[in-house]
Write an enzyme that holds these catalytic residues in place. Structure first.
Site, short mmCIF file in Angstrom:
data_model
loop_
_atom_site.label_atom_id
_atom_site.label_comp_id
_atom_site.label_asym_id
_atom_site.label_seq_id
_atom_site.Cartn_x
_atom_site.Cartn_y
_atom_site.Cartn_z
N THR A 103 -5.99 6.52 -5.20
CA THR A 103 -5.80 6.77 -3.82
C THR A 103 -5.14 8.10 -3.46
OG1 THR A 103 -6.06 4.29 -3.87
CG2 THR A 103 -5.38 5.59 -1.74
N GLU A 155 0.94 -1.31 -0.16
CA GLU A 155 -0.38 0.41 0.04
C GLU A 155 0.99 1.20 -0.26
OE1 GLU A 155 -2.38 -1.42 -1.58
OE2 GLU A 155 -4.53 -0.71 0.65
N1 HSE Z 1 -8.37 4.70 3.88
C1 HSE Z 1 -7.79 4.91 2.52
C2 HSE Z 1 -8.22 6.11 1.69
C3 HSE Z 1 -8.09 3.82 1.42
O1 HSE Z 1 -8.89 6.43 2.03
O2 HSE Z 1 -7.21 6.94 1.70
C4 HSE Z 1 -8.08 3.77 0.46
O3 HSE Z 1 -7.82 2.67 -0.32
#
Ligand code: HSE
Length: 315
Positions: free
Chosen positions: A184, A131
Site C-alpha cells: 500500500t 493503518e
Molecule cells: N484508500 C487506501 C488506498 C486503501 O487506496 O491507498 C488501502 O487499502
C-alpha cells in the site's frame, strides 16, 4: 481477577470503490481475520500469530494488531494483562483490507475484555493507527467498514467523521485476488500531490454517484460512476493484466470494475451471484492468460455486521 476470553472475526473490505480514494469502503463476508484475547495475571501484552502467509510481522511492536492492542492497553491501563492471538487469514499487500481487518479484530477483541467496553465508533481512532503503522497513512476506508459493517463514507479526517450509509444491499460484489503483492505504501507514493480541477470535478461527481447508487441499490448508476480518473490510471501498472481483466469483467456482464483498495485485487459488480460467478471466472481467466497468475475469488453482498464476537468465555 475474573477470567475472560473472547474470539472476534473482522471481515475484509473493498476500499475506494472506484473514485472514492480514502473516503469510500464496504465490508464483505469473507475472507477475514480472527483475534482471540484472554485476560492474564501477568501485566502487559503477550502477542502471537497463526498464519499460512509469508512476511506477516510476528512481534507485538511490528504487527498492526499488536500495535493497536498496545495503544489501547497504554490508554486504559486495565488491572490485568492480555494474551492476544491473531489468526491471519489474508496475505498483506492484497487490496482486501488485510491490515485493517487485523487491527479491527484486535481492537474489538480487547474491547470486550476492558472493564468498561467502548462503543464500536470509539474504537475507530485506535484502528486507524494500525493503518498508519502499515502504510504510513491513517486512512479509514478499510477499517471503518470492517469494524462497523456496511458501506462507509469518510466525510472528514480532521476530525474523523465516518458516515455509515443506509444502503440497499442488493448488489453482488466480486473480488478477484491475483497472487502478486502490491504494498500500500508503494501504491500511495506514486500518487500525484495535486490534480487538475477538471479531474477533481469528474471525480467528485462520480463519488457522489457511487454514494447515490449504493443508497438506492441502483447498479446501473453505480456501474457508471465506478470511474476513477485520478488514482486508477497511476496504479493500474502495478496489476499485471489490469486492462485485460477489466475488459473481461465488463464483457462478462459486470456493471463496473476497478481496483480494490490499493490492489492488486480487483472488484466488479453484478445483479446476482450466478452472474457474479461468471464474471469472477472471466477475470480469473484473464489473469491466468496474462501471466499465469493464480487467483482467489470472493463473491459477497455487503457485510452489514462488521466485526463480530464469535464467542466469549467467563470462568
Ligand atoms: N484508500 C487506501 C488506498 C486503501 O487506496 O491507498 C488501502 O487499502
Amino acid at each position: 481477577m475474573k477470567q475472560k476470553s473472547v474470539r472476534v472475526y473482522a471481515p475484509a473490505s473493498i476500499s475506494n470503490l472506484g473514485p472514492g480514494f480514502d473516503v469510500l469502503g464496504l465490508a464483505i463476508d469473507r475472507p477475514g481475520d480472527y483475534a482471540t484475547a484472554r485476560r492474564t495475571d501477568e501485566p502487559g501484552l503477550h502477542f502471537s500469530i497463526r498464519t499460512e502467509h509469508d512476511g506477516i510481522p510476528s512481534s507485538a511492536k511490528e504487527n498492526v494488531a499488536g500495535h493497536v492492542a498496545s495503544l489501547m492497553l497504554e490508554e486504559f491501563k486495565p488491572p490485568f494483562g492480555v494474551d492476544l492471538l491473531l489468526e491471519k487469514k489474508m496475505p498483506l499487500g492484497s487490496g482486501l483490507g488485510s491490515s485493517g481487518a487485523s487491527s479491527v479484530a484486535a481492537a474489538a477483541a480487547l474491547n470486550v475484555l476492558l472493564p468498561k467496553s467502548l462503543k464500536k465508533t470509539d474504537l475507530l481512532r485506535f484502528v486507524v493507527e494500525g493503518e498508519r503503522k502499515a502504510s504510513g497513512s491513517p486512512h479509514a476506508d478499510n477499517v471503518a467498514p470492517s469494524l462497523l459493517g456496511g458501506a462507509c463514507l469518510i466525510r472528514s479526517y480532521d476530525p474523523l467523521d465516518v458516515i455509515q450509509l443506509p444502503i440497499r444491499n442488493t448488489i453482488v460484489w466480486i473480488i478477484v485476488h491475483p497472487h502478486v503483492v502490491v504494498r500500500t505504501q508503494e501504491a500511495r507514493d506514486v500518487l500525484p500531490t495535486s490534480i487538475p480541477l477538471t479531474a477533481a470535478i469528474r471525480q467528485w461527481g462520480n463519488v457522489s454517484g457511487v454514494t447515490a447508487g449504493l443508497l438506492a441499490g441502483d447498479i446501473r448508476l453505480l456501474g457508471k460512476c465506478i470511474e476513477d480518473v485520478i488514482v486508477e490510471p497511476v496504479r493500474a501498472r502495478f496489476i499485471p493484466g489490469f486492462d485485460e481483466v477489466k475488459r473481461a469483467a465488463l464483457d462478462a456482464g459486470a456493471y463496473g470494475c476497478s481496483i480494490s483498495g490499493s490492489g492488486p485485487s480487483m472488484f466488479a459488480i453484478a445483479h446476482t451471484r450466478i452472474a457474479g460467478t461468471m464474471i469472477g471466472r472471466a477475470m480469473v481467466t484473464a489473469f491466468r492468460r496474462h501471466g499465469n497468475i493464480h487467483c482467489d475469488t470472493y463473491i459477497s453482498h455487503v457485510n452489514m455486521h462488521g466485526a463480530k464476537i464469535v464467542w466469549t468465555k467467563e470462568r
